[in-house]
Design a protein around this motif. Structure first.
Motif, short mmCIF file in Angstrom:
data_model
loop_
_atom_site.label_atom_id
_atom_site.label_comp_id
_atom_site.label_asym_id
_atom_site.label_seq_id
_atom_site.Cartn_x
_atom_site.Cartn_y
_atom_site.Cartn_z
N GLY A 283 0.78 -1.22 0.00
CA GLY A 283 0.00 0.00 0.00
C GLY A 283 0.81 1.27 0.00
N HIS A 284 2.13 1.16 -0.01
CA HIS A 284 2.96 2.37 -0.09
C HIS A 284 2.97 2.95 -1.49
N GLY A 285 2.84 2.10 -2.50
CA GLY A 285 2.75 2.59 -3.87
C GLY A 285 4.08 2.60 -4.61
N VAL A 286 4.01 2.35 -5.91
CA VAL A 286 5.19 2.36 -6.78
C VAL A 286 4.81 3.09 -8.07
N LEU A 287 5.67 4.01 -8.51
CA LEU A 287 5.49 4.73 -9.77
C LEU A 287 6.34 4.08 -10.85
N HIS A 288 5.70 3.68 -11.94
CA HIS A 288 6.40 3.03 -13.05
C HIS A 288 6.55 4.00 -14.21
N VAL A 289 7.72 4.01 -14.83
CA VAL A 289 8.02 4.88 -15.97
C VAL A 289 8.43 4.00 -17.14
N SER A 290 7.80 4.23 -18.30
CA SER A 290 8.16 3.50 -19.51
C SER A 290 8.05 4.45 -20.69
N CYS A 291 8.55 4.03 -21.85
CA CYS A 291 8.48 4.86 -23.04
C CYS A 291 7.12 4.66 -23.71
N LEU A 309 12.99 7.05 -1.96
CA LEU A 309 12.46 8.35 -1.57
C LEU A 309 12.91 8.72 -0.17
N ARG A 310 13.11 10.00 0.01
CA ARG A 310 13.49 10.50 1.32
C ARG A 310 12.54 11.62 1.72
N GLY A 311 12.38 11.79 3.01
CA GLY A 311 11.59 12.90 3.52
C GLY A 311 10.11 12.65 3.59
N LEU A 312 9.67 11.44 3.23
CA LEU A 312 8.25 11.14 3.32
C LEU A 312 7.90 10.76 4.75
N PRO A 313 6.72 11.13 5.22
CA PRO A 313 6.34 10.81 6.58
C PRO A 313 6.16 9.31 6.76
N ALA A 314 6.47 8.83 7.94
CA ALA A 314 6.26 7.42 8.25
C ALA A 314 4.76 7.14 8.26
N ALA A 315 4.37 6.05 7.60
CA ALA A 315 2.96 5.70 7.54
C ALA A 315 2.84 4.22 7.23
N ASP A 316 1.73 3.65 7.66
CA ASP A 316 1.51 2.24 7.34
C ASP A 316 1.37 2.05 5.84
N ALA A 317 0.71 3.01 5.18
CA ALA A 317 0.53 2.98 3.73
C ALA A 317 0.18 4.37 3.26
N PHE A 318 1.06 5.00 2.46
CA PHE A 318 0.77 6.38 2.06
C PHE A 318 0.34 6.52 0.61
N GLY A 319 0.14 5.41 -0.10
CA GLY A 319 -0.46 5.48 -1.44
C GLY A 319 0.29 6.35 -2.41
N PHE A 320 1.59 6.22 -2.48
CA PHE A 320 2.41 7.03 -3.39
C PHE A 320 1.92 6.85 -4.82
#
Length: 326
Positions: A283-291, A309-320
């Motif tokens: 549930g933290h989320g992943v961003l995928h990049v493709s052409c 990533l750095r500087g994101l708040p601690a969370a059980d799931a932040f839905g990036f």
């Protein structure tokens, strides 16, 4: 992955307040071509044209091709003919005096295919671009809740008087469009929409997110379909299917395709497709990049998650990746 249904609105074609999704005002103090000026500014005895007197930049969204930027506002929770959350889109055309009188586009509008149904959220997602290369912007409307969650995409084409009647409707049952994985109850085709010319031919493509396109077990955890533009508008020839490249763990909905973006992130003139799987990585989320323009190796390909990533708040799931802009 059900979409929230909310009640509200008024009878008839009244639309509930929606989310502003496209805004394209022409450059210049006049808000469009021929903006007024108080008089030339002089520098060294020579007149210097003001910003308003210079030719305005071409607006990003111009449905009627008059040089003024237009705006489309999604109102997926709108009530139409007494049917709650039937949805629609409000189109506001730009002018020298600002935004003109709004025009609602719903299933009840002339030329829009399909009946008015409650809880379909028509126009809940939108994108805009010139799909047929005629110099006028076309509007792509996602209807992910249609058909009990099967979803559909509707395209209205720009014309001299704004959006023309009629258009194109596409679902995963349209010949040439990859269908959902067997066993998927609802794929939500059209949950996310992005429009951009990815191959430089002067006609935009449409990226359509299908976040629940996956059956039980280790099946695909969502997909993005790239549909090409052509001289007659949206085409279903050569539809490209993009997946995250990783199977979904059993019982997990990674929701790849829940958000999509087409943008040139490398500055090389080639468009990349960005899509998030907000349910991935617990549930933290992943961003995928493709052409976007071609399959195969992609120098810009990447998967960005909490490990990078750095500087994101601690969370059980932040839905990036729950929203994308670029």
């Amino acid at each position: 992955m059900g979409r929230r249904a909310t009640a509200g609105g008024t009878a008839g074609a009244a639309l509930a307040a929606g989310m502003l999704v496209l805004a394209a005002c022409a450059a210049g103090g006049g808000g469009g071509p021929g903006g007024g000026a108080a008089g030339p500014v002089r520098r060294g005895g020579r007149p210097v044209p003001s910003a308003a007197a210079r030719p305005a930049a071409r607006p990003a969204v111009d449905f009627d091709g008059d040089g003024y930027g237009d705006v489309a506002v999604g109102a997926g929770d709108g009530t139409v003919r007494g049917r709650e959350r039937a949805g629609g889109v409000v189109v506001l055309r730009g002018s020298a005096r600002g935004l003109a009188r709004p025009v609602a586009v719903t299933r009840d509008s002339p030329g829009v295919p399909g009946p008015v149904r409650a809880d379909e959220g028509f126009g809940g997602t939108v994108g805009a671009g010139d799909l047929d290369g005629d110099g006028r912007t076309d509007l792509a409307l996602g209807d992910p809740d249609a058909g009990e969650g099967a979803g559909r995409l509707v395209v209205r084409y720009g014309g001299a008087r704004g959006l023309r009647p009629g258009g194109t409707e596409v679902t995963q049952r349209t010949p040439g469009v990859p269908g959902p994985v067997p066993g998927a109850d609802a794929a939500y085709f059209g949950h996310a929409v992005a429009v951009r010319d990815t191959d430089g031919d002067g006609r935009a493509e449409v990226a359509v997110g299908v976040p629940d396109d996956g059956g039980p077990g280790p099946a695909r955890a969502g997909v993005v379909l790239l549909l090409r533009g052509g001289p007659h508008g949206l085409s279903v020839r050569g539809v490209r299917e993009v997946v995250s490249g990783r199977p979904a763990p059993e019982g997990v909905q990674e929701v790849f395709g829940g958000t999509v973006l087409l943008a040139d992130v490398t500055g090389d003139g080639r468009t990349e497709l960005l899509s998030a799987a907000t349910g991935a990585d617990d549930g933290h989320g992943v961003l995928h990049v493709s052409c976007a323009a071609r399959p195969g190796p992609c120098p810009a390909a990447a998967a960005v998650g909490r490990a990078g990533l750095r500087g994101l708040p601690a969370a059980d799931a932040f839905g990036f990746g729950g929203a994308l802009a670029g």
